[in-house]
Design a protein around this motif. Structure first.
Motif, short mmCIF file in Angstrom:
data_model
loop_
_atom_site.label_atom_id
_atom_site.label_comp_id
_atom_site.label_asym_id
_atom_site.label_seq_id
_atom_site.Cartn_x
_atom_site.Cartn_y
_atom_site.Cartn_z
N UNK A 360 1.02 -1.01 -0.31
CA UNK A 360 -0.14 0.05 0.01
C UNK A 360 0.61 1.76 -0.01
N UNK A 361 2.34 1.21 0.24
CA UNK A 361 2.93 1.80 0.13
C UNK A 361 2.60 3.20 -0.54
N UNK A 362 3.46 4.27 -1.22
CA UNK A 362 3.30 4.81 -1.67
C UNK A 362 4.03 4.87 -3.98
N UNK A 363 3.75 4.17 -4.65
CA UNK A 363 4.51 3.34 -5.33
C UNK A 363 5.21 2.10 -5.47
N UNK A 364 4.84 1.50 -4.70
CA UNK A 364 5.30 0.04 -4.45
C UNK A 364 4.79 -0.70 -5.81
N UNK A 365 4.18 0.13 -6.65
CA UNK A 365 3.27 -1.01 -7.76
C UNK A 365 3.05 -0.33 -9.14
N UNK A 366 3.93 0.51 -9.37
CA UNK A 366 4.38 1.74 -10.54
C UNK A 366 3.62 0.59 -11.94
N UNK A 367 3.12 2.03 -12.65
CA UNK A 367 3.39 1.08 -14.01
C UNK A 367 4.31 0.20 -14.43
N UNK A 368 4.73 -0.29 -15.54
CA UNK A 368 5.52 -0.79 -16.05
C UNK A 368 6.00 0.23 -17.03
#
Length: 708
Positions: A360-368
């Motif tokens: 849930x942290x900011x930017x943990x799963x960015x757009x590839x």
């Protein structure tokens, strides 16, 4: 008031059933009257101690949705082009979905699967669990939701400043000086702050002191209170200049800041340039008025500032929400009666919100593809299409849509079918064949709020007056509809992936949460709520907890300064001035409408009309007459709209509602007048706020041209 002897808890039994509305966050109490096994009327529950007999026009329409002849009530399999379906059995649908989804994930990897979840399932407890649990069962990480059109910026601002995602809101019950930025609670009934009788709360605040509504439009709320007109996007300049004034004139809570905050000196130095004189032309409010607003706020003993969607979707959305938080803390309004802070709730433990899970942290799963960040585990909507169309590891190849209609709700939504066409499999759980679900391979029927047991667990912690309620289903499921949790647990089991759902049932999980929360020590449990069908108030005081235990930063402080905050203030300083000759568009919230999903109810839409509100001077300059047609356009395209000339608009600003312009299989919605604003709204990764991925849906430039 309903006679208690007529209350029944057996789904479908004749008599009065206690329930509550799950259309918006107000969660007003309802009485559903059943005769001959069918709901014949929905009334306000005057015995509900939270809403106390209040409902709006949308609540009774839940019955119209339940019995809508256009509603999907059997599993459907697509047999041709979009919208061409045939009914199949549950076993046939789930077995084929399980096989095709398993094959797609095996071929392309877990992150080739994505979920898009929206309303109305998010408003119910078991239904809100379904999509996240299924996503975990698939081992996938990509989740799309309305967050980046709604709350991502305020969630991120709270993470950056407090190290938590728990919502903060004003103490309406004791406040006597309230600033409202970008919110119209007399229509929305509150959002991220739950108060079913918001109107009465505002009236009482105004009686004790003042309610100032800062908005480009003379809204329903502004008409009742003090209106401060503002240029769209000007809130960040106004609030920044108010902070400048507080710091410059030493109207700050120095002792609290010294004890509980860090970065004050850095913030003060970075804000020196943002004077009221600098802000005035950017927000349209005189410099001395800005100073007076700051001083009045600082000296008011019980004051709070709140914001909502109007400040959440602009060019500087995250910074604007950070400034709202800072205004409350620096002026000494945080965590005190009449002020601003977290709720008490019934399920929050003292340390529940401390820290943020890695996903849930900011930017943990960015757009590839574009690199736009995730917020609270949700990807930016403007990356949805690029993730379906761009080849490579992690390309979305299978999609589950649960109660969402992104074709209508996302910027660039009308382009999404290009991505849907590339998928191995698209499955939708929904009430209708919508603009989105018509493209699915399967549409699976789900229950309405009136057909399922529920508890208001998710919303208890941002209620002005904490309240808990458990209700039974009013009627059995219509047709072959099933609850989202049951559908997805069954599907996961057929794929051999049911472990993520665990062995506990949703209401066992709810009971555990209640017992572990701060009110668990006082005996709060599902069993106790079942014994109080109209619900019960949580009597713990709003401020009866140690707020420092909810601060999630490692140093245990409130952070006024960090690299993202510094970068956004620097970006604001370089922002070009607004061209006063151009028009800016803001969104309009209408009482009879909720996003797009209730536009098939005749009683709601027959007296509604999607119109572009326009100031008389702007209309006259363009030769546009009241009631006429106009072309509304941006660089992305054009739509034709009805025009309503209105003095409630600030000159240079136009206003249009979201969620209109229907296609799909819902006949009454398709017959409504209006156009889909997302056909012309800024879209694509370059259009979003880079820090939060928030869609820019408020204050963007448009052109309006008269049509013959």
């Amino acid at each position: 008031m309903t006679d208690s002897t007529s209350i029944t808890r057996v789904p479908g039994a004749d008599g009065d059933h206690v329930t509550y509305c799950r259309i918006c966050e107000a969660l007003c109490g309802l009485i559903a009257r059943v005769e001959g096994g069918k709901i014949v009327r929905i009334l306000p529950d005057r015995a509900n101690p939270h809403s106390r007999g209040h409902i709006c026009v949308k609540g009774p329409a839940l019955a119209d949705v339940a019995y809508d002849p256009d509603r999907v009530t059997a599993p459907l399999k697509r047999i041709g082009g979009p919208g061409e379906f045939a009914a199949v059995s549950w076993d046939e649908a789930l077995d084929e979905i399980a096989g095709r989804l398993s094959a797609s994930i095996e071929s392309h990897g877990a992150n080739s699967f994505a979920v898009n979840a929206g309303n109305p399932p998010s408003m119910g407890w078991p239904s809100s669990l379904a999509a996240p649990f299924f996503q975990a069962a698939m081992g996938a990480s990509r989740m799309y939701s309305p967050a980046s059109e709604d709350i991502s910026s305020v969630v991120l601002a709270t993470e950056l400043m407090f190290g938590t995602h728990a919502f903060l809101f004003p103490d309406l019950a004791e406040c006597d000086h309230l600033l409202i930025f970008g919110s119209n609670p007399l229509v929305s009934h509150g959002s991220l702050v739950i108060a079913p009788r918001f109107k009465e709360d505002l009236d009482q605040i105004a009686k004790r002191g003042r309610v100032l509504v800062i908005d480009p439009r003379h809204t329903e709320t502004a008409r009742k209170h003090e209106h401060v007109p503002i240029i769209p996007g000007g809130d960040v300049w106004l609030i920044g200049a108010m902070l400048n004034t507080l710091i410059e004139e030493n109207l700050i809570d120095s002792s609290f800041i010294a004890a509980h905050a860090s970065g004050m000196n850095e913030l003060a130095a970075a804000m020196e340039w943002l004077t009221p004189e600098v802000a005035a032309p950017r927000c349209g409010i005189a410099a001395e008025t800005i100073r007076t607003m700051a001083r009045d706020f600082a000296i008011a003993p019980r004051a709070a500032a709140m914001g909502r969607i109007g400040i959440c979707r602009g060019e500087f959305a995250t910074l604007t929400n950070l400034f709202v938080h800072m205004l409350n803390v620096i002026a000494g309004k945080f965590h005190r009666p009449g002020g601003y802070g977290w709720g008490h709730g019934g399920t929050a433990s003292d340390t529940q919100y401390r820290g943020i899970s890695p996903g849930a942290r900011h930017g943990a799963i960015p757009s590839r593809v574009s690199g736009l960040p995730s917020v609270w585990g949700a990807q930016a909507s403007v990356t949805f299409l690029e993730e379906m169309l761009t080849p490579g590891e992690g390309q979305i190849r299978s999609l589950l849509v649960v109660g969402a209609n992104p074709v209508m709700s996302m910027p660039g939504g009308p382009d999404l079918p290009k991505g849907f066409a590339q998928l191995d499999l698209m499955v939708a759980l929904d009430l209708y064949i919508t603009e989105t679900t018509r493209h699915a391979d399967f549409v699976l029927p789900v229950t309405t709020a009136l057909e399922r047991e529920d508890i208001n667990l998710f919303f208890m912690n941002h209620m002005v007056r904490p309240f808990a309620q458990h209700v039974d289903a009013v009627i059995p499921p219509v047709g072959d509809a099933r609850m989202e949790f049951d559908i997805l647990r069954d599907l996961a089991a057929r794929m051999g992936r049911a472990e993520a759902f665990g062995k506990a049932a949703p209401f066992e999980m709810a009971d555990a949460a209640l017992r572990a929360g701060v009110e668990g020590r006082n005996g709060l449990s599902v069993e106790r709520l079942r014994a109080a069908p109209h619900g019960m108030m949580i009597e713990g005081g709003r401020w009866d907890f140690d707020f420092t235990k909810r601060l999630g930063h490692a140093d245990g402080k409130i952070h006024f300064w960090s690299e993202p905050i510094a970068a956004e203030i620097a970006r604001l300083r370089q922002a070009p001035a607004w061209n006063p000759s151009s028009l800016r568009l803001i969104n309009l919230r209408k009482l009879r409408s909720i996003n797009s999903w209730m536009h098939n109810v005749e009683g709601l839409v027959r007296s509604d009309r999607a119109s572009l509100l326009m100031h008389p001077d702007d209309a006259m300059a363009r030769g546009i007459e009241d009631g006429g047609k106009a072309e509304l356009s941006t660089s992305r395209g054009r739509i034709v709209v009805n025009v309503e000339i209105s003095k409630e608009m600030l000159a240079g600003v136009v206003c249009y509602p979201h969620g209109w312009g229907h296609e799909g299989g819902w006949q009454r919605a398709r017959a409504t007048d209006g156009a889909n604003l997302n056909m012309i709204a800024p879209a694509g990764p370059q259009s979003a706020e880079r820090l939060s991925g928030m869609s820019n849906l408020e204050g963007f430039a448009v052109e309006v041209r008269a049509l013959a």
